[in-house]
Design a protein around this motif. Sequence first.
Motif, mmCIF file in Angstrom:
data_model
loop_
_atom_site.group_PDB
_atom_site.id
_atom_site.type_symbol
_atom_site.label_atom_id
_atom_site.label_comp_id
_atom_site.label_asym_id
_atom_site.label_seq_id
_atom_site.Cartn_x
_atom_site.Cartn_y
_atom_site.Cartn_z
ATOM 1 N N PRO A 45 -52.465 40.830 28.585
ATOM 2 C CA PRO A 45 -52.490 39.371 28.728
ATOM 3 C C PRO A 45 -52.402 38.970 30.198
ATOM 4 O O PRO A 45 -51.894 39.704 31.034
ATOM 5 C CB PRO A 45 -51.256 38.903 27.958
ATOM 6 N N ILE A 46 -52.912 37.792 30.483
ATOM 7 C CA ILE A 46 -52.845 37.252 31.840
ATOM 8 C C ILE A 46 -51.650 36.306 31.884
ATOM 9 O O ILE A 46 -51.547 35.395 31.059
ATOM 10 C CB ILE A 46 -54.138 36.496 32.194
ATOM 11 N N PRO A 47 -50.732 36.512 32.823
ATOM 12 C CA PRO A 47 -49.562 35.628 32.914
ATOM 13 C C PRO A 47 -49.979 34.166 33.124
ATOM 14 O O PRO A 47 -50.955 33.875 33.833
ATOM 15 C CB PRO A 47 -48.800 36.148 34.131
ATOM 16 N N HIS A 48 -49.233 33.260 32.526
ATOM 17 C CA HIS A 48 -49.512 31.833 32.615
ATOM 18 C C HIS A 48 -49.617 31.375 34.066
ATOM 19 O O HIS A 48 -50.526 30.622 34.432
ATOM 20 C CB HIS A 48 -48.426 31.048 31.874
ATOM 21 N N ALA A 49 -48.698 31.831 34.908
ATOM 22 C CA ALA A 49 -48.709 31.415 36.320
ATOM 23 C C ALA A 49 -50.013 31.828 36.996
ATOM 24 O O ALA A 49 -50.544 31.083 37.831
ATOM 25 C CB ALA A 49 -47.513 32.015 37.057
ATOM 26 N N GLN A 50 -50.559 32.992 36.642
ATOM 27 C CA GLN A 50 -51.810 33.441 37.238
ATOM 28 C C GLN A 50 -52.973 32.566 36.775
ATOM 29 O O GLN A 50 -53.833 32.182 37.561
ATOM 30 C CB GLN A 50 -52.085 34.909 36.889
ATOM 31 N N VAL A 51 -52.997 32.236 35.490
ATOM 32 C CA VAL A 51 -54.050 31.371 34.956
ATOM 33 C C VAL A 51 -53.997 30.011 35.649
ATOM 34 O O VAL A 51 -55.035 29.473 36.067
ATOM 35 C CB VAL A 51 -53.922 31.203 33.425
ATOM 36 N N MET A 52 -52.805 29.464 35.794
ATOM 37 C CA MET A 52 -52.662 28.156 36.437
ATOM 38 C C MET A 52 -53.088 28.216 37.905
ATOM 39 O O MET A 52 -53.762 27.304 38.406
ATOM 40 C CB MET A 52 -51.219 27.652 36.317
ATOM 41 N N ALA A 53 -52.729 29.286 38.614
ATOM 42 C CA ALA A 53 -53.135 29.429 40.009
ATOM 43 C C ALA A 53 -54.654 29.539 40.113
ATOM 44 O O ALA A 53 -55.275 28.931 40.998
ATOM 45 C CB ALA A 53 -52.459 30.650 40.639
ATOM 46 N N ASP A 54 -55.256 30.312 39.226
ATOM 47 C CA ASP A 54 -56.711 30.443 39.221
ATOM 48 C C ASP A 54 -57.379 29.092 38.956
ATOM 49 O O ASP A 54 -58.369 28.736 39.612
ATOM 50 C CB ASP A 54 -57.169 31.459 38.171
ATOM 51 N N MET A 55 -56.859 28.349 37.994
ATOM 52 C CA MET A 55 -57.437 27.039 37.669
ATOM 53 C C MET A 55 -57.246 26.053 38.812
ATOM 54 O O MET A 55 -58.155 25.270 39.109
ATOM 55 C CB MET A 55 -56.840 26.481 36.370
ATOM 56 N N ASP A 56 -56.094 26.085 39.455
ATOM 57 C CA ASP A 56 -55.870 25.213 40.619
ATOM 58 C C ASP A 56 -56.920 25.488 41.698
ATOM 59 O O ASP A 56 -57.465 24.553 42.296
ATOM 60 C CB ASP A 56 -54.464 25.411 41.193
ATOM 61 N N ALA A 57 -57.211 26.772 41.932
ATOM 62 C CA ALA A 57 -58.211 27.131 42.940
ATOM 63 C C ALA A 57 -59.597 26.640 42.526
ATOM 64 O O ALA A 57 -60.360 26.126 43.362
ATOM 65 C CB ALA A 57 -58.217 28.642 43.156
ATOM 66 N N ILE A 58 -59.929 26.775 41.257
ATOM 67 C CA ILE A 58 -61.229 26.310 40.757
ATOM 68 C C ILE A 58 -61.345 24.797 40.916
ATOM 69 O O ILE A 58 -62.371 24.277 41.362
ATOM 70 C CB ILE A 58 -61.421 26.736 39.286
ATOM 71 N N ASP A 61 -61.711 23.799 44.584
ATOM 72 C CA ASP A 61 -63.073 24.084 45.034
ATOM 73 C C ASP A 61 -64.042 23.018 44.525
ATOM 74 O O ASP A 61 -64.891 22.539 45.274
ATOM 75 C CB ASP A 61 -63.497 25.475 44.557
ATOM 76 N N ALA A 62 -63.904 22.641 43.260
ATOM 77 C CA ALA A 62 -64.791 21.625 42.682
ATOM 78 C C ALA A 62 -64.608 20.280 43.382
ATOM 79 O O ALA A 62 -65.585 19.581 43.666
ATOM 80 C CB ALA A 62 -64.535 21.487 41.186
ATOM 81 N N VAL A 63 -63.369 19.921 43.674
ATOM 82 C CA VAL A 63 -63.092 18.662 44.369
ATOM 83 C C VAL A 63 -63.700 18.704 45.765
ATOM 84 O O VAL A 63 -64.347 17.746 46.210
ATOM 85 C CB VAL A 63 -61.573 18.378 44.426
ATOM 86 N N ALA A 64 -63.538 19.819 46.462
ATOM 87 C CA ALA A 64 -64.085 19.935 47.816
ATOM 88 C C ALA A 64 -65.613 19.840 47.796
ATOM 89 O O ALA A 64 -66.207 19.166 48.644
ATOM 90 C CB ALA A 64 -63.643 21.253 48.449
ATOM 91 N N ARG A 65 -66.244 20.496 46.820
ATOM 92 C CA ARG A 65 -67.701 20.425 46.718
ATOM 93 C C ARG A 65 -68.161 19.005 46.407
ATOM 94 O O ARG A 65 -69.140 18.519 46.973
ATOM 95 C CB ARG A 65 -68.221 21.395 45.656
ATOM 96 N N ARG A 66 -67.427 18.316 45.540
ATOM 97 C CA ARG A 66 -67.790 16.938 45.210
ATOM 98 C C ARG A 66 -67.625 16.036 46.422
ATOM 99 O O ARG A 66 -68.479 15.186 46.698
ATOM 100 C CB ARG A 66 -66.951 16.429 44.046
ATOM 101 N N GLN A 67 -66.518 16.214 47.132
ATOM 102 C CA GLN A 67 -66.290 15.398 48.319
ATOM 103 C C GLN A 67 -67.357 15.655 49.365
ATOM 104 O O GLN A 67 -67.827 14.723 50.025
ATOM 105 C CB GLN A 67 -64.896 15.664 48.887
ATOM 106 N N ALA A 68 -67.775 16.900 49.528
ATOM 107 C CA ALA A 68 -68.828 17.230 50.490
ATOM 108 C C ALA A 68 -70.152 16.597 50.061
ATOM 109 O O ALA A 68 -70.917 16.120 50.902
ATOM 110 C CB ALA A 68 -68.974 18.742 50.612
ATOM 111 N N ARG A 69 -70.400 16.581 48.767
ATOM 112 C CA ARG A 69 -71.659 16.030 48.250
ATOM 113 C C ARG A 69 -71.686 14.507 48.354
ATOM 114 O O ARG A 69 -72.712 13.922 48.679
ATOM 115 C CB ARG A 69 -71.849 16.467 46.800
#
Length: 78
Positions: A45-58, A61-69
């Motif tokens: 299993p993937i620890p909850h904290a790791q999933v949350m950290a991965d999602m925060d990074a995603i 990144d999406a916010v930064a790409r939207r802001q750049a666009r």
Amino acid sequence: MTANAEDFDHNAIDIPGVTGPSDPAEYDKWFRAKVQESLDDPRPPIPHAQVMADMDAIIEDAVARRQARTGEAGAASE
């Protein structure tokens, strides 16, 4: 209270990449099989904290790409 497929409006949401039967009984059968498949998965299993950290990074990144666009300034709210 127990939820079941007959009480769920399958047309109320649209999740890209997630499909299943439209008949409530078939959907329930399909969904239960998907849950069992996940439970039977031998990978660790993937620890909850790791999933949350991965999602925060995603999300960041999406916010930064939207802001750049769109030329928006500022950071995403925490």
